[in-house]
Write an enzyme that holds these catalytic residues in place. Structure first.
Site, PDB file in Angstrom:
ATOM      1  N   GLU A 142      17.406   7.609  47.010  1.00  0.00           N
ATOM      2  CA  GLU A 142      17.140   7.994  46.739  1.00  0.00           C
ATOM      3  C   GLU A 142      15.960   8.039  45.871  1.00  0.00           C
ATOM      4  O   GLU A 142      15.386   9.021  45.100  1.00  0.00           O
ATOM      5  CB  GLU A 142      17.112   6.607  45.749  1.00  0.00           C
ATOM      6  CG  GLU A 142      19.409   6.339  45.508  1.00  0.00           C
ATOM      7  CD  GLU A 142      19.670   5.219  44.979  1.00  0.00           C
ATOM      8  OE1 GLU A 142      20.379   5.287  45.206  1.00  0.00           O
ATOM      9  OE2 GLU A 142      18.676   4.144  44.790  1.00  0.00           O
ATOM     10  N   HIS A 175      24.013   6.409  39.192  1.00  0.00           N
ATOM     11  CA  HIS A 175      24.243   5.401  39.558  1.00  0.00           C
ATOM     12  C   HIS A 175      25.804   4.963  38.400  1.00  0.00           C
ATOM     13  O   HIS A 175      26.359   4.601  38.720  1.00  0.00           O
ATOM     14  CB  HIS A 175      23.581   4.231  39.078  1.00  0.00           C
ATOM     15  CG  HIS A 175      21.833   4.207  40.195  1.00  0.00           C
ATOM     16  ND1 HIS A 175      21.590   4.635  40.321  1.00  0.00           N
ATOM     17  CD2 HIS A 175      22.383   2.928  41.344  1.00  0.00           C
ATOM     18  CE1 HIS A 175      20.655   4.115  41.092  1.00  0.00           C
ATOM     19  NE2 HIS A 175      21.038   3.585  41.742  1.00  0.00           N
TER      20      HIS A 175
END
Length: 244
Positions: A142, A175
């Site tokens: 990420e 997410h």
């Protein structure tokens, strides 16, 4: 954008979507192991999660191998003591940003707790190796994708606020918990600040890995207490809401 960055983005997107094909195929392979259909599906999901993330991680490291070697000679980056200081301080900055954003969400009437976190904890309970993905490999990927590549590319054209805002919203949207987009964006802003402040991606990586590990440990050790607190907070929120 560098060609290697483009390939990393493709690898990351393919990794995220690969479960649509990989999990059913793996479930077919595992179907003869004597487990129930639910257990087979669970094992297939957990195994594929590890296979896909580890594969994407290794490919990403391979694509960045030359850049990682040259980054050690970057004179514009923070030195080792500064990097360590910002990495440690960044953990507390990220936790503070998360806490502040959670308070704002409460004021807006958004339910506390994360379905994403609960799902990850259930997977860890069933397959402890998943902690390697949630606490180490996932955060590293990420930071490379959302901070080094997306934020870094935007920051060459726009100021910090605009670059951090766009990259953090993308980070939050990835997410798939849109009700908590403020929390994820606040965390993304913090990690973008750490990156631009030190010019070393390892700094937000350390902060991100540590924060995720702390969350997993806290959820594992104090799960009942946390769930009780969330239930009581939700009841209080509903009680107060009845007077507004």
């Amino acid at each position: 954008m560098k060609r290697e960055y483009g390939w990393i983005l493709i690898v990351y997107i393919v990794m995220q979507l690969s479960s649509l094909v990989g999990v059913p195929l793996l479930a077919i392979v595992l179907a003869g192991a004597g487990n129930s259909p639910q257990e087979t599906q669970m094992y297939a999901l957990n195994y594929w999660l590890i296979i896909s993330f580890v594969s994407a991680f290794l490919i990403t490291l391979f694509l960045l191998r030359k850049e990682m070697a040259s980054s050690l000679q970057n004179r514009n980056a923070a030195n080792l003591p500064q990097s360590i200081s910002w990495a440690v301080g960044g953990i507390f900055l990220a936790l503070f940003a998360q806490w502040a954003a959670a308070i704002v969400e409460q004021m807006l009437g958004i339910k506390m707790g994360s379905d994403n976190t609960r799902s990850i904890m259930r997977m860890i309970d069933n397959f402890p190796a998943v902690i390697l993905i949630s606490s180490v490999i996932g955060p590293i990927l990420e930071e490379i994708v959302f901070r080094k590549i997306i934020f870094g590319s935007l920051h060459k054209r726009f100021n910090f606020f605009v670059s951090a805002l766009i990259s953090s919203v993308i980070f939050a949207a990835a997410h798939m918990e849109f009700e908590h987009i403020l929390i994820y964006s606040a965390i993304g802003f913090t990690f973008a600040f750490l990156y631009v402040r030190t010019n070393r991606i390892i700094v937000p990586i350390i902060a991100h890995v540590t924060m995720n590990t702390l969350v997993v440990l806290m959820q594992s050790i104090y799960r009942e207490e946390i769930e009780k607190f969330l239930r009581e907070a939700e009841q209080m929120q509903n009680f107060i809401g009845g007077f507004l």
